[in-house]
Write an enzyme that holds these catalytic residues in place. Sequence first.
Site, PDB file in Angstrom:
ATOM      1  N   TYR A 276      -0.506  29.664  -8.192  1.00 60.55           N
ATOM      2  CA  TYR A 276      -0.601  30.602  -7.081  1.00 60.55           C
ATOM      3  C   TYR A 276       0.796  30.887  -6.562  1.00 60.55           C
ATOM      4  O   TYR A 276       1.524  29.970  -6.175  1.00 60.55           O
ATOM      5  CB  TYR A 276      -1.475  29.998  -5.981  1.00 60.55           C
ATOM      6  CG  TYR A 276      -1.644  30.856  -4.758  1.00 60.55           C
ATOM      7  CD1 TYR A 276      -2.047  32.180  -4.875  1.00 60.55           C
ATOM      8  CD2 TYR A 276      -1.425  30.335  -3.490  1.00 60.55           C
ATOM      9  CE1 TYR A 276      -2.220  32.971  -3.746  1.00 60.55           C
ATOM     10  CE2 TYR A 276      -1.602  31.111  -2.357  1.00 60.55           C
ATOM     11  CZ  TYR A 276      -1.997  32.423  -2.495  1.00 60.55           C
ATOM     12  OH  TYR A 276      -2.174  33.203  -1.379  1.00 60.55           O
ATOM     13  N   LEU A 278       2.779  32.689  -3.771  1.00 63.57           N
ATOM     14  CA  LEU A 278       2.869  33.347  -2.478  1.00 63.57           C
ATOM     15  C   LEU A 278       4.222  33.087  -1.818  1.00 63.57           C
ATOM     16  O   LEU A 278       4.936  34.011  -1.439  1.00 63.57           O
ATOM     17  CB  LEU A 278       1.739  32.871  -1.558  1.00 63.57           C
ATOM     18  CG  LEU A 278       1.778  33.391  -0.108  1.00 63.57           C
ATOM     19  CD1 LEU A 278       1.609  34.907  -0.076  1.00 63.57           C
ATOM     20  CD2 LEU A 278       0.695  32.713   0.727  1.00 63.57           C
ATOM     21  N   PHE A 309       8.780  27.079  -4.904  1.00 62.33           N
ATOM     22  CA  PHE A 309       7.874  25.934  -4.759  1.00 62.33           C
ATOM     23  C   PHE A 309       6.506  26.185  -5.403  1.00 62.33           C
ATOM     24  O   PHE A 309       5.463  25.894  -4.814  1.00 62.33           O
ATOM     25  CB  PHE A 309       7.681  25.572  -3.276  1.00 62.33           C
ATOM     26  CG  PHE A 309       8.955  25.424  -2.505  1.00 62.33           C
ATOM     27  CD1 PHE A 309       9.931  24.532  -2.910  1.00 62.33           C
ATOM     28  CD2 PHE A 309       9.184  26.186  -1.367  1.00 62.33           C
ATOM     29  CE1 PHE A 309      11.117  24.386  -2.197  1.00 62.33           C
ATOM     30  CE2 PHE A 309      10.366  26.058  -0.646  1.00 62.33           C
ATOM     31  CZ  PHE A 309      11.335  25.156  -1.069  1.00 62.33           C
ATOM     32  N   SER A 311       3.605  25.321  -7.720  1.00 61.35           N
ATOM     33  CA  SER A 311       2.996  24.212  -8.469  1.00 61.35           C
ATOM     34  C   SER A 311       2.489  24.714  -9.814  1.00 61.35           C
ATOM     35  O   SER A 311       1.785  25.719  -9.895  1.00 61.35           O
ATOM     36  CB  SER A 311       1.834  23.628  -7.665  1.00 61.35           C
ATOM     37  OG  SER A 311       2.289  23.045  -6.473  1.00 61.35           O
ATOM     38  N   GLY A 393      -9.699  28.340   2.104  1.00 62.78           N
ATOM     39  CA  GLY A 393     -10.279  27.360   1.192  1.00 62.78           C
ATOM     40  C   GLY A 393      -9.265  26.338   0.735  1.00 62.78           C
ATOM     41  O   GLY A 393      -9.573  25.149   0.589  1.00 62.78           O
ATOM     42  N   GLY A 492       2.942  -5.158   3.719  1.00 61.91           N
ATOM     43  CA  GLY A 492       4.235  -5.816   3.857  1.00 61.91           C
ATOM     44  C   GLY A 492       5.221  -5.339   2.806  1.00 61.91           C
ATOM     45  O   GLY A 492       5.200  -4.183   2.373  1.00 61.91           O
ATOM     46  N   GLU A 516       0.136  25.119   2.211  1.00 67.45           N
ATOM     47  CA  GLU A 516      -1.043  25.892   2.615  1.00 67.45           C
ATOM     48  C   GLU A 516      -0.978  26.260   4.101  1.00 67.45           C
ATOM     49  O   GLU A 516      -1.992  26.345   4.791  1.00 67.45           O
ATOM     50  CB  GLU A 516      -2.348  25.118   2.325  1.00 67.45           C
ATOM     51  CG  GLU A 516      -2.499  24.595   0.920  1.00 67.45           C
ATOM     52  CD  GLU A 516      -2.628  25.691  -0.129  1.00 67.45           C
ATOM     53  OE1 GLU A 516      -2.369  26.872   0.203  1.00 67.45           O
ATOM     54  OE2 GLU A 516      -2.975  25.386  -1.267  1.00 67.45           O
TER      55      GLU A 516
END
Length: 533
Positions: A276, A278, A309, A311, A393, A492, A516
Amino acid sequence: MASPRAEDRGSRRRPGARGILPRYPHSYVRLAQTAAERPRWSSLSITATPASPQAFEALPQPTSPRPAGRCTASPRRFLVLARAPGEPLGVVVPAPRAGAPSPHAGPRRALQLPACVRRGPFGRPVGVTGAQTSARAERSGAGGGYVVHLRDTAASTGLNEEQKEFQKVAFNFAAREMAPNMAEWDQKELFPVDVMRKAAQLGFGGIYVRTDVGGSGLSRLDTSVIFEALATGCTSTTAYISIHNMCAWMIDTFGSEEQRHRFCPPLCTMEKFASYCLTEPGSGSDAASLLTSAKRRGDHYVLSGSKAFISGGGEADIYVVMCRTGGPGPKGISCIVVEKGTPGLSFGKKERKVGWNSQPTRAVIFEDCAVPVANRIGDEGQGFLIAMRGLNGGRINVASCSLGAAYASVILTRDHLKVRKQFGEPLASNQYLQFKLADMVARLVASRLMIRNAAVALQEEREDAVALCSMAKLFATDECFAICNQALQMHGGYGYLKDCAVQQYMRDSRVHQILEGSNEVMRILISRSLLQE
């Protein structure tokens, strides 16, 4: 003698009740409603006589009032067995071929049937789905047949039995195929193509894509359940699968029939992977200000610009790109599919990240990249709407991935407290740590409820869906990261070692507060919704 048959008067499924494994021929044969579908008496008439071979043919599943292609179970022959009291009273299996001896004979005085029974991949029985039911059988009179009355007894709260079943499938897949490899994928930065294609064989490549193009046709709530379960095995890989699903859904929802049947089937099988596009170097949260342009030249768009960026960048086969085809603002944005190998498409270097290392992240660059106009999804200028609906979504999906990381971290912490000793006592006996663990679980359950509530609102396209999705993403990603961080603290020094899984869950879930739409933007959307009332 007339052929034995069965009439199922109570088998109509409510719109939206679907299976997760539509590609297998043994998937989901419905015999009665679940409690959520019809919590009242229904009947199943069995007309075969006790003396005849006890094989009954289930009628084809009635057609539900929903889009074509959703009903995937084919008519099959089934055998109903009644046993003595105290034993399992009803099972449903593939019926024997004509002339085969009956495995059970004798009069039927009582019969107890499950709501529905499924056989999984390769015909292996995987148990009962649907709400638990009780039944009573009576002679129908003519022909010595029986009428079996079914009544739902399970409460219709939480997940129904069908959802629990595919949740179990997802948990098992995560434990078997993902968790053992999670650390190696992270350290070697491997993109686990083969494992993701195995996940697609279970229907996880197009979870909320329609079935006529190979999807599983499930709801947003079902999807959140699956992503939470898968993320317990590897949060980073599951997050990429969620992005891939979002791209497939965009094409399925807004694309033409030709586009749907061209792009969606290979995406649902994960033969091809999707990314995607954008975010840009200068426009992240301000999606309406993107600068990547697509100028119309005859029957092509020529794209110029870059995305940041991304993916799956460089590894994916299909890129769903938001670009500017008109003037400034949201109305000038369109959605265009760019396929790998298109001249003018190139990629930046592989980014080095804190987490999410099982999926590559690169810049995607367009230099006079000519794409057919036929690859535009939706109308020109509709891209911003597609992007925003996809992101709603996506926020539920990424929050569900955070939930899976937090769930796994809680389990690891619980087990650590049981075996680790300090001052001669197990850490589990320390009241302070007990309280911390209780707080973690309470925040986990609260996050889950918010996610599932928002998922239902999104599925129903309610007016408050945007605000609820924003709230769920804000709350769940913040709280689940805090849970993972607390889990590391409670381990720890061991928690800070790469050998300990909690540090990877923490690193992989951290970015969910940014992508998102950052959580700061979620606060803007929530407050805007409130002030507009």
